[in-house]
Scaffold this active site. Structure first.
Site, short mmCIF file in Angstrom:
data_model
loop_
_atom_site.label_atom_id
_atom_site.label_comp_id
_atom_site.label_asym_id
_atom_site.label_seq_id
_atom_site.Cartn_x
_atom_site.Cartn_y
_atom_site.Cartn_z
N LYS A 9 -12.17 2.68 -0.50
CA LYS A 9 -12.90 1.52 -1.01
C LYS A 9 -14.36 1.90 -1.24
CE LYS A 9 -14.37 -2.86 0.80
NZ LYS A 9 -14.04 -3.98 1.66
N SER A 25 -9.79 3.22 -18.49
CA SER A 25 -10.14 3.74 -17.17
C SER A 25 -11.49 3.25 -16.67
CB SER A 25 -10.13 5.27 -17.16
OG SER A 25 -11.21 5.77 -17.93
N TYR A 58 -7.41 3.29 -13.88
CA TYR A 58 -7.37 4.57 -13.18
C TYR A 58 -8.75 5.21 -13.22
CZ TYR A 58 -6.98 6.48 -17.90
OH TYR A 58 -7.20 6.80 -19.21
#
Length: 116
Positions: A9, A25, A58
């Protein structure tokens, strides 16, 4: 039994760009990726503090120590430059392993996205 848990995170980083005409992305400063144990191509969830949007994309590496956080492609419509976001990735672990797993949590400087 297996469960999904937070693996990595990056908490509260500022969006530095939004490029609608890119394939897709999120571009993340390589130093932040290393600190949070994210790998290029890894699926990530994005939570936008400013507008409540939640979506997946991603990760791709940005220039190291640049502070870059750029949403690319369609995701660029869900943020504005200057928004504060949280970037999260998950791992699937065996239930017992998950009980002792420790995620990589990174809390960069929210003003310039640098590590303190």
């Amino acid at each position: 039994m297996q469960i999904q848990v937070v693996k990595s995170k990056i908490h509260r980083v500022k969006v530095t760009g939004a490029d609608l005409n890119y394939i897709g992305s999120i571009t993340i400063d390589e130093a932040l990726m290393e600190a949070s144990n994210l790998v290029e191509g890894e699926k990530v969830s994005i939570v936008n503090i400013n507008n409540g949007e939640r979506f997946e994309t991603y990760a791709i590496k940005g220039q190291k120590n640049s502070g870059e956080i750029t949403l690319n492609g369609p995701a660029a419509r869900k943020v504005h430059k200057g928004d504060i976001i949280i970037i999260i990735s998950y791992a699937t672990l065996d239930f017992e392993e998950a009980k002792t797993f420790k995620p990589w949590l990174v809390f960069p400087n929210e003003n310039d996205n640098t590590l303190t």
